[in-house]
Design a protein around this motif. Structure first.
Motif, mmCIF file in Angstrom:
data_model
loop_
_atom_site.group_PDB
_atom_site.id
_atom_site.type_symbol
_atom_site.label_atom_id
_atom_site.label_comp_id
_atom_site.label_asym_id
_atom_site.label_seq_id
_atom_site.Cartn_x
_atom_site.Cartn_y
_atom_site.Cartn_z
ATOM 1 N N SER A 1 0.950 -1.129 -0.216
ATOM 2 C CA SER A 1 -0.076 -0.073 0.003
ATOM 3 C C SER A 1 0.821 1.065 -0.018
ATOM 4 C CB SER A 1 -0.883 0.111 1.214
ATOM 5 O OG SER A 1 -1.653 1.182 1.241
ATOM 6 N N ALA A 2 2.105 1.406 0.777
ATOM 7 C CA ALA A 2 2.788 2.438 0.947
ATOM 8 C C ALA A 2 3.485 2.736 -0.561
ATOM 9 C CB ALA A 2 3.747 2.319 2.121
ATOM 10 N N ILE A 3 4.083 1.548 -0.914
ATOM 11 C CA ILE A 3 4.749 1.574 -2.429
ATOM 12 C C ILE A 3 4.053 2.056 -3.434
ATOM 13 C CG2 ILE A 3 5.634 -0.044 -3.955
ATOM 14 C CD1 ILE A 3 6.792 -1.747 -2.055
ATOM 15 N N GLU A 4 2.465 1.524 -3.580
ATOM 16 C CA GLU A 4 1.787 2.095 -4.502
ATOM 17 C C GLU A 4 1.490 3.685 -4.154
ATOM 18 O OE1 GLU A 4 -1.675 -0.334 -3.908
ATOM 19 O OE2 GLU A 4 -0.791 -1.968 -5.355
ATOM 20 N N ALA A 5 1.396 3.996 -2.904
ATOM 21 C CA ALA A 5 1.073 5.550 -2.666
ATOM 22 C C ALA A 5 2.268 6.243 -3.144
ATOM 23 C CB ALA A 5 0.611 5.626 -1.286
ATOM 24 N N ALA A 6 3.682 5.791 -2.970
ATOM 25 C CA ALA A 6 4.683 6.522 -3.319
ATOM 26 C C ALA A 6 4.921 6.492 -4.862
ATOM 27 C CB ALA A 6 6.130 5.907 -2.727
ATOM 28 N N LEU A 7 4.265 5.481 -5.435
ATOM 29 C CA LEU A 7 4.270 5.595 -6.842
ATOM 30 C C LEU A 7 3.668 6.532 -7.598
ATOM 31 C CD1 LEU A 7 5.137 3.961 -9.704
ATOM 32 C CD2 LEU A 7 3.207 2.758 -9.479
ATOM 33 N N ALA A 8 2.503 6.810 -6.824
ATOM 34 C CA ALA A 8 1.362 7.906 -7.611
ATOM 35 C C ALA A 8 1.964 9.325 -6.892
ATOM 36 C CB ALA A 8 0.010 7.778 -6.983
ATOM 37 N N ALA A 9 2.822 9.272 -5.802
ATOM 38 C CA ALA A 9 3.144 10.712 -5.218
ATOM 39 C C ALA A 9 4.165 11.400 -6.097
ATOM 40 C CB ALA A 9 3.614 10.357 -3.860
ATOM 41 N N LYS A 10 4.646 10.830 -6.963
ATOM 42 C CA LYS A 10 5.790 11.544 -7.857
ATOM 43 C C LYS A 10 7.025 12.122 -7.131
ATOM 44 C CE LYS A 10 2.641 12.082 -11.729
ATOM 45 N NZ LYS A 10 2.091 13.204 -12.617
ATOM 46 N N GLY A 11 7.691 11.517 -6.285
ATOM 47 C CA GLY A 11 8.872 11.741 -5.375
ATOM 48 C C GLY A 11 8.628 12.181 -3.941
ATOM 49 N N GLU A 12 7.298 12.475 -3.683
ATOM 50 C CA GLU A 12 7.057 12.438 -2.165
ATOM 51 C C GLU A 12 6.824 11.397 -1.422
ATOM 52 O OE1 GLU A 12 7.359 16.436 -2.447
ATOM 53 O OE2 GLU A 12 6.848 15.530 -0.583
ATOM 54 N N PRO A 13 7.561 11.209 -0.233
ATOM 55 C CA PRO A 13 7.712 10.064 0.672
ATOM 56 C C PRO A 13 6.427 9.663 0.956
ATOM 57 C CG PRO A 13 8.462 11.971 1.945
ATOM 58 C CD PRO A 13 8.522 12.365 0.458
ATOM 59 N N ARG A 14 6.050 8.363 1.250
ATOM 60 C CA ARG A 14 4.664 7.791 1.741
ATOM 61 C C ARG A 14 5.163 6.800 2.511
ATOM 62 N NH1 ARG A 14 3.250 11.757 0.460
ATOM 63 N NH2 ARG A 14 1.646 12.347 -1.110
ATOM 64 N N ALA A 15 4.393 7.024 3.894
ATOM 65 C CA ALA A 15 4.777 5.937 4.943
ATOM 66 C C ALA A 15 3.848 4.926 5.074
ATOM 67 C CB ALA A 15 4.886 6.567 6.256
ATOM 68 N N THR A 16 4.093 3.631 5.594
ATOM 69 C CA THR A 16 3.332 2.775 5.952
ATOM 70 C C THR A 16 2.424 2.787 7.328
ATOM 71 O OG1 THR A 16 5.156 1.233 7.384
ATOM 72 C CG2 THR A 16 4.887 0.941 5.065
ATOM 73 N N SER B 1 -6.727 15.993 28.853
ATOM 74 C CA SER B 1 -6.199 15.202 27.702
ATOM 75 C C SER B 1 -6.324 15.948 26.236
ATOM 76 C CB SER B 1 -7.163 13.905 27.625
ATOM 77 O OG SER B 1 -6.723 13.256 26.512
ATOM 78 N N VAL B 2 -5.185 16.124 25.630
ATOM 79 C CA VAL B 2 -5.078 17.068 24.663
ATOM 80 C C VAL B 2 -4.690 15.953 23.512
ATOM 81 C CG1 VAL B 2 -4.055 18.898 23.347
ATOM 82 C CG2 VAL B 2 -4.249 18.910 25.709
ATOM 83 N N THR B 3 -5.593 16.239 22.508
ATOM 84 C CA THR B 3 -5.369 15.147 21.278
ATOM 85 C C THR B 3 -5.056 16.188 19.970
ATOM 86 O OG1 THR B 3 -7.092 13.629 22.044
ATOM 87 C CG2 THR B 3 -6.540 13.775 19.529
ATOM 88 N N ARG B 4 -4.076 15.927 19.276
ATOM 89 C CA ARG B 4 -3.686 16.279 18.141
ATOM 90 C C ARG B 4 -3.428 15.536 17.038
ATOM 91 N NH1 ARG B 4 -5.048 20.227 20.813
ATOM 92 N NH2 ARG B 4 -3.891 22.121 21.555
ATOM 93 N N GLU B 5 -3.522 16.042 15.675
ATOM 94 C CA GLU B 5 -3.303 14.980 14.437
ATOM 95 C C GLU B 5 -1.946 15.771 13.727
ATOM 96 O OE1 GLU B 5 -7.550 13.540 13.297
ATOM 97 O OE2 GLU B 5 -6.510 15.016 11.975
ATOM 98 N N ALA B 6 -1.204 14.650 13.093
ATOM 99 C CA ALA B 6 -0.250 15.263 12.510
ATOM 100 C C ALA B 6 0.236 14.474 11.103
ATOM 101 C CB ALA B 6 1.494 14.912 13.125
ATOM 102 N N ASP B 7 0.476 15.200 10.132
ATOM 103 C CA ASP B 7 0.492 14.469 8.577
ATOM 104 C C ASP B 7 1.939 14.076 8.520
ATOM 105 O OD1 ASP B 7 -0.380 15.500 5.559
ATOM 106 O OD2 ASP B 7 0.437 13.500 6.235
ATOM 107 N N VAL B 8 2.297 12.727 8.432
ATOM 108 C CA VAL B 8 3.461 12.316 8.410
ATOM 109 C C VAL B 8 3.663 11.376 7.081
ATOM 110 C CG1 VAL B 8 5.549 10.815 9.450
ATOM 111 C CG2 VAL B 8 4.002 12.269 10.749
ATOM 112 N N ALA B 9 4.209 11.867 6.072
ATOM 113 C CA ALA B 9 4.425 10.979 4.797
ATOM 114 C C ALA B 9 3.292 10.456 4.600
ATOM 115 C CB ALA B 9 5.519 9.917 4.934
ATOM 116 N N GLY B 10 2.234 11.281 4.286
ATOM 117 C CA GLY B 10 0.881 10.947 3.729
ATOM 118 C C GLY B 10 0.055 10.057 4.760
#
Length: 534
Positions: A162-177, A267-276
């Protein structure tokens, strides 16, 4: 009625005192909550900054692969990895690898490649029904476990595919599992981690499919410890999840347990975008968290009101002060949050600029290097020059840097720390951020050329550097003289190298200045003239 008057007064004042104690309690709780939200945002900034720093390694390696057209031998890749000093700079890194994208019918070619490079004589594994494969052909650092993994087809695992297919479509941007368990074959238990993939394109004209994918493996425990373990330690208990919260998505849980004295309101909840991928990060106060006001303040206030039952005016005055203090604390906290947000945006901007500069420097150095060893030496030296300037600016909170100190640091990296006393002369000059970074790289390139083309062992003794300020106000300029004495004389080079181009770009484009080189019978003289901006 009169005999009950003292009782009524006591009851009335007691009610006022208890009411005041409750108000102060709620104000104290709110102030503590706001303070903890600020601490949680600070922890989130550290985590995001660490991830951007670690992913910069993937970008730099991607640039090197692109410069080499996706073809690196095992020895070249090992030499590059050794130059990174990964154990100190990237403590959470498990390793860097490269998987080649092939059709299933090309498996025999990869088997032969592995046998030639690693002495492994086995087919790709496991079997697959896919029409394409992504076997591991390079990995560092090499160990028994990683050697056993050579030839493993990443696409056979759904998470990795799944991560490899996402990186294939991202055209150079990293994608994480999503969360994976790392450590197979090690003596210790398997631990949660992530893999980040980034595509490596083929040379122009060789098809649309990429040559393969670079990937880095991180253990999330070391990753977050590196982000949160630096002083000053933050009083937070952290849980990080990939996507929604659950035991099967848990990436990290800090060793410090949450303080049971604080409820779910803290309790404090935050979201972060990490390599997709979307990470959900939950922060709770640890036992080290200290609220702005002691927890016993409301109780002490109530006792004070009961003892001084007749001091209604004093109680009212204390109420006013409590409200003013709470309002001031709230206003100060909001201002602090705004300043932290601005600092975060500025930090992200600086990191992106630094990454862009490192990528450009990596591409140009690779293009002018004959082999991987020359690339590693030149690229590492330029990174050290850039890091020295960054370190000086960091100590002054990105405000200023001393020209003399910057020059001593850069010359010391090339000639050694023992420099002649009379080598440098000039007044105290403070530089801004842009000038510091540009002159840092310029001094490094000039010193490297002096050592390389100078008068042998007399390179240091024959070098004189001086500077001065000229003019007033907005027209003030910094004049810099670099003189190399050479008994054999020097002549203008027939071909301009990358170092010279880098110097010219820094002076003329980055600083809007001028540079003149004079080649004479007794040596080289470089004159630099730039606008002076504090």
């Amino acid at each position: 009625m009169k005999k009950y008057f003292p009782t009524l007064i006591f009851i009335a004042v007691a009610l006022v005192s208890l009411t005041m104690a409750a108000l102060v309690y709620f104000a104290t709780v709110e102030a503590a909550r706001i303070k903890f939200q600020s601490v949680a945002d600070d922890a989130l900034n550290r985590i995001e900054g660490r991830m951007e720093f670690d992913l910069a390694l993937l970008h730099a390696t991607q640039a090197m692969f692109a410069a080499q057209k996706g073809n690196l031998s095992r020895d070249q890749f090992r030499s590059y990895f050794a130059s990174l000093d990964a154990e100190r700079s990237f403590p959470s890194l498990r390793g860097i690898g490269f998987v080649r994208l092939i059709d299933s019918g090309q498996s025999d070619a990869i088997t032969a490649e592995l046998k030639q490079g690693y002495g492994i004589d086995r087919p790709l594994f496991p079997d697959t029904n896919l029409s394409w494969r992504t076997p591991i052909v390079l990995f560092e650092p090499m160990s028994k476990a990683s050697l056993d993994a050579m030839g493993f087809d990443m696409a056979t695992d759904p998470l990795r595919r799944s991560a490899i297919e996402a990186a294939l479509a991202a055209k150079g941007e990293p994608r994480a599992t999503s969360r994976v368990l790392l450590g197979q074959g090690d003596n210790g238990p398997r631990q949660p981690g992530i893999l980040v993939f980034s595509r490596v394109d083929r040379p122009d004209g060789e098809g649309t499919a990429p040559a393969g994918f670079l990937y880095v493996a991180f253990r999330t425990s070391e990753l977050f410890q590196a982000a949160l373990g630096k002083a000053p330690l933050l009083p937070v208990a952290v849980e990080v999840f990939d996507g929604t919260m659950g035991d099967d998505t848990l990436l990290f849980r800090s060793e410090a347990p949450p303080d049971p004295g604080y409820g779910d309101d803290f309790s404090v909840t935050r979201e972060a975008d990490v390599a997709g991928r979307k990470w959900t990060i939950n922060f709770r106060p640890s036992t080290a968290f200290m609220p702005p006001s002691p927890r016993t303040a409301p109780l002490m206030l109530g006792l004070f009101g009961l003892v001084l039952a007749g001091s209604i005016a004093l109680v009212a005055r204390y109420q006013q002060r409590a409200y003013e203090a709470a309002a001031l604390l709230h206003e100060t906290t909001e201002k602090s949050l705004l300043e932290k947000d601005l600092m975060l945006q500025e930090m992200k901007h600086r990191i992106k600029n630094s990454i862009a500069r490192v990528l450009a420097m990596a591409r140009q150095t690779a293009a002018h290097s004959e082999n991987i060893d020359e690339f590693s030496a030149s690229f590492s030296a330029r990174l050290q020059a850039m890091a020295a300037s960054q370190d000086m600016l960091t100590r002054s909170r990105w405000q200023k840097a001393d020209l003399g100190e910057l020059l001593r640091i850069e010359l010391g990296q090339v000639f050694g720390k023992e420099l002649p006393v009379d080598m440098m002369s000039g007044p105290k000059v403070e530089l801004d951020e842009t000038t510091t970074q540009a002159l840092g790289l310029t001094f490094h390139e000039l010193a490297t050329n002096a050592l390389k083309y100078g008068d042998g062992d007399n390179s240091v003794g024959g070098l004189k550097v001086d500077w001065r300020l000229n003019g007033q106000g907005k027209g003030r300029r910094l004049l810099f003289n670099w003189v190399e004495r050479n008994a054999n004389g020097v002549s203008a080079p027939e071909k301009t190298g990358f170092g010279t181009k880098l110097i010219d770009m820094n002076i003329t484009r980055e600083l809007d200045g001028q540079i003149v080189r004079r080649y004479t019978e007794d040596g080289l003289r470089v004159e630099i003239d730039i606008p002076y901006r504090r």
